[in-house]
Design an enzyme around this catalytic site. Structure first.
Site, PDB file in Angstrom:
ATOM      1  CG  ASN A   1      31.729  14.001 -31.067  1.00 57.62           C
ATOM      2  OD1 ASN A   1      32.939  14.082 -31.304  1.00 57.62           O
ATOM      3  ND2 ASN A   1      30.871  14.938 -31.456  1.00 57.62           N
TER       4      ASN A   1
ATOM      5  N   GLY B   1      35.423  14.372 -26.196  1.00 57.27           N
ATOM      6  CA  GLY B   1      36.828  14.789 -26.301  1.00 57.27           C
ATOM      7  C   GLY B   1      37.645  14.368 -25.089  1.00 57.27           C
TER       8      GLY B   1
ATOM      9  NE  ARG C   1      36.250  16.779 -30.893  1.00 57.94           N
ATOM     10  CZ  ARG C   1      35.543  16.844 -29.766  1.00 57.94           C
ATOM     11  NH1 ARG C   1      34.405  16.181 -29.663  1.00 57.94           N
ATOM     12  NH2 ARG C   1      35.958  17.566 -28.756  1.00 57.94           N
TER      13      ARG C   1
ATOM     14  CB  SER D   1      44.195  22.518 -23.320  1.00 63.12           C
ATOM     15  OG  SER D   1      42.814  22.406 -23.070  1.00 63.12           O
TER      16      SER D   1
ATOM     17  CG  ASP E   1      33.693  24.927 -23.747  1.00 66.89           C
ATOM     18  OD1 ASP E   1      33.936  24.758 -24.960  1.00 66.89           O
ATOM     19  OD2 ASP E   1      33.931  24.075 -22.882  1.00 66.89           O
TER      20      ASP E   1
ATOM     21  CD  GLN F   1      35.975  23.494 -28.672  1.00 69.66           C
ATOM     22  OE1 GLN F   1      35.056  24.293 -28.722  1.00 69.66           O
ATOM     23  NE2 GLN F   1      36.855  23.478 -27.689  1.00 69.66           N
ATOM     24  CD  GLU F   2      31.431  19.382 -28.320  1.00 66.82           C
ATOM     25  OE1 GLU F   2      32.331  20.191 -28.663  1.00 66.82           O
ATOM     26  OE2 GLU F   2      31.271  19.023 -27.135  1.00 66.82           O
TER      27      GLU F   2
ATOM     28  NE  ARG G   1      31.074  24.010 -29.670  1.00 69.97           N
ATOM     29  CZ  ARG G   1      31.352  23.574 -28.437  1.00 69.97           C
ATOM     30  NH1 ARG G   1      32.363  24.075 -27.765  1.00 69.97           N
ATOM     31  NH2 ARG G   1      30.582  22.661 -27.879  1.00 69.97           N
TER      32      ARG G   1
ATOM     33  CE  LYS H   1      29.922  16.820 -26.344  1.00 68.39           C
ATOM     34  NZ  LYS H   1      30.559  15.576 -26.717  1.00 68.39           N
TER      35      LYS H   1
END
Ligand code: DC
Length: 672
Positions: free
Chosen positions: A95, A97, A126, A173, A327, A354-355, A358, A438
């Site tokens: 997972n 990115g 994703r 990005s 983030d 994202q993960e 969020r 992670k």
């Protein structure tokens, strides 16, 4: 398997020196760039976590020689200057990115390769389309094994043509970053052009910055980037490049948790090597907190001290655009549950992909501890309860779901460090805490170590001549660390005052001894400062700082009977501080390091040139014969003013008070 961890609130202010692991984003970019270089590169200070292991594993499967040294936190990679060793590989990007985008782009450089890509299920959803379409136009062929433009898929590669490489990086990005890094190795010189906007521009800047560090160049030109071609000439020039080392910056996003901590638990966190970070946009989180008034900062060499702000004034509500530091939005969002204002964070729509989603996840969890939480496509608004209301509402502990998202776990863990009920009882439980691996396997251990240890009193001695700033620095450090402060100079001054009032001369040793024999001394706490009382009363501070006392105190302090009288009293201050619940004691004077506490945890010797000291005294409006006093203090037989061998000397002549305080706090925090 589910597990959970109760977060133990801090019983006192935090006192932490934290070196965050290497940046994930930089470690994974550096691995790709090292693989592309015509040399052996050893990356130091790397992050070793799931995401970087995935990247290393993919590189190995592509045929690169990658040597991971877990103990030294280094990765040695033999670069193949644009060549991909294996023409077939089955790759799993989990997972991660960065691995997902960077490895696919890297593999596409191979002439005649075939690669089968799979990932965790979460990654199936994703976004990849922008990158895959760009690669398709450049010559790659795809066969999707699930949904179109998503993992899993098979990719046949024919190298990149170069020229104009168009990319839609509106959803991530990382797609733009991936293309920028491999573009130097396209057949022709290329220009990577954005169709539309991209999110998280600071991450693109990070890519440009690290590419430059590795000798590649991509120059922004409007909405495109001109990438210098790694052609035969460049190859010839680089052919003899020697093995090199590249140091990865500590993770600025991870630092956000420890920057937030003083605002919730009080005290200070020292972010080690943080001040030297130049590539990561998330360093701006700390200045954002400072801007809100939640913390104050001070740089000490390469480190940054983050203190809880003193009596901050807050707005009624706060709206901040976190697009550039998205983030870290979770760090502030979680903390908002205990901040005394309504917080709205905007510019974070892309974090929904994202993960986990969020925004939705944070909203769901924050609802468990906040009065009101609302979301829009690109924002979240949090209205907290008052602290008292929240303390009443929550029975036992609130369980926080973490959605396999390390940042949710870490943000709520920091919130749980606040002592909500004031009795140290835990109120936040984190489900599946292992998800922090992670990016930071040891996160919970490090967080635990940031707690003030109350088992052992820490003792700090600050010695130095008159008017070097001992008092102001010791007082401020005690306030920041919530240590008890003792000014031993005031003890000698108080005794001098008593002798003068009683008409006793310092040459009459017998009379002095008799006077001391009849004195009952005690201690009274005024703020953080322990003051000496005589016969139950405090002598007014102004009374002991007059010219009359200044001119006599050194003679009185030189008397062996006086020193013997005060020695045991001053040593008893450690027990007094412990009794009062302080975790440490800062004692200032002339002989703390040499006589009173030679085994103190930290010994500091403040010094300043004569001119500076005279100017400081004059500024305080005090006339004091500093030089004469110092002469007597240095030359007396009993406990003369000396610098203890273990002491660290700080010459304060050209430093501001803030700088001396920061340096001292840093020495104390680091000495643990
Ligand atoms: O720090 P101060 O200027 O208030 O100290 C007053 C005097 O007390 C100073 O001239 C020396 C003496 N002193 C000492 O001899 N030993 C100490 N530990 C502290 C002060």
């Amino acid at each position: 398997m589910t597990s959970e961890i109760s977060v133990r609130p801090f019983g006192g202010p935090c006192r932490a020196g934290v070196l965050t692991p290497g940046s994930k984003s930089l470690t994974n970019r550096a691995m790709v760039l090292a693989a592309l270089k015509p040399r052996i590169t050893t990356l130091t200070g790397v992050l070793l976590s799931r995401d970087t292991e995935i990247m290393a594993d993919c590189l190995v499967k592509l045929g690169y020689s990658v040597n991971v040294n877990a103990e030294e936190k280094s990765i040695k990679i033999v670069g193949r200057y644009g060549g991909i060793p294996n023409d077939y590989a089955e790759l799993n990007v989990g997972n991660a990115g960065t691995a997902a985008r960077f490895i696919v782009a890297l593999a596409a450089l191979r002439m005649g390769g075939e690669y089968v890509f799979d990932s965790d299920e979460a990654m199936y959803r994703r976004p990849m389309a922008g990158l895959l379409s760009a690669l398709k136009e450049q010559g790659a062929e795809f066969e999707f094994l699930g949904a179109e433009n998503h993992f899993p898929f098979r990719m046949k590669t024919w190298g990149l043509k170069g020229g104009e490489i168009k990319v839609d990086a509106g959803e991530s990005s990382q797609m733009l970053s991936a293309l920028l890094m491999v573009a130097p190795f396209a057949d022709e010189k290329s220009k990577v052009a954005l169709s539309g906007e991209t999110v998280s521009r600071p991450f693109v800047d990070m890519t440009l910055g690290i590419m430059k560090d590795f000798g590649f160049s991509a120059e922004p030109d409007g909405n495109a980037y001109d990438v210098a071609h790694y052609d035969a000439a460049a190859r010839r020039g680089d052919a003899l490049e020697k093995p090199a080392q590249y140091a990865i910056e500590p993770d600025a996003t991870a630092a956000s948790y420890f920057a937030m901590l003083p605002a919730l638990a009080g005290g200070v966190c020292e972010l080690e090597n943080f001040a030297g970070c130049k590539l990561q946009g998330d360093v701006a989180f700390v200045s954002t907190l400072e801007g809100i008034g939640l913390v104050k900062t001070e740089r000490v060499e390469n480190n940054l001290l983050v203190f809880a702000a003193d009596n901050p004034v807050f707005p009624e509500k706060l709206e901040l655009d976190f697009n550039d530091i998205s983030d870290t939005f979770l760090t502030l969002a979680a903390a908002s549950a205990l901040l005394p204002f309504k917080t709205t964070i905007t510019g974070i729509a892309h974090t929904r992909r994202q993960e986990t989603d969020r925004i939705a996840a944070m909203a769901a969890e924050l609802k468990k501890v906040c009065a009101e939480v609302s979301e829009t496509e690109d924002s979240i608004s949090i209205t907290p309860y008052t602290r008292d209301e929240l303390a009443k509402k929550i029975r036992g502990e609130v369980s926080i779901s973490t959605y396999e998202d390390h940042r949710i776990a870490m943000s709520f863990a920091v919130l749980g460090c606040a002592d909500l009920r004031g009795d140290g009882s835990p109120w936040i439980k984190i489900e599946n805490p292992h998800c922090t691996s992670k990016t930071w396997k040891e996160f919970f251990e490090v967080l635990g170590c940031a707690k003030s240890s109350s088992e052992r009193m820490r003792i700090v001695g600050v010695d130095g001549g008159a008017a070097v700033g001992k008092s102001s620095v010791s007082k401020e450090c005690s306030r920041i660390l919530d240590y008890m402060h003792v000014d031993t100079g005031s003890h000698y001054r108080t005794l001098t005052y008593g002798l003068l009032e009683g008409g006793i001369s310092d040459v009459d040793t017998e009379a002095v001894e008799k006077h001391l024999g009849g004195l009952k001394i005690g201690t009274e706490l005024v703020g953080n400062t322990a003051r000496m009382t005589v016969c139950g009363a405090l002598v007014d501070d102004a009374e002991i700082r007059t010219e009359r006392i200044n001119s006599k105190v050194a003679q009185v302090a030189a008397m062996p009977a006086v020193r013997a009288f005060l020695k045991s009293y001053q040593r008893s201050m450690a027990d007094f501080a412990k009794e009062k619940g302080f975790a440490g004691l800062i004692m200032e004077g002339r002989d703390i390091g040499s006589v009173i506490f030679p085994n103190a945890d930290v010994l500091i010797f403040l010094d300043a040139d004569e001119e500076t000291r005279a100017a400081r005294r004059a500024k305080e409006g005090i006339s004091d014969s500093i030089k004469k006093r110092d002469e007597i203090d240095k030359n007396r037989k009993t406990a003369p003013l000396v610098m203890a061998e273990r002491a660290v000397r700080i010459d304060t002549s050209h430093m501001t008070k803030g700088e001396v305080v920061a340096k001292t706090v840093s020495l104390i925090v680091e000495s643990k």
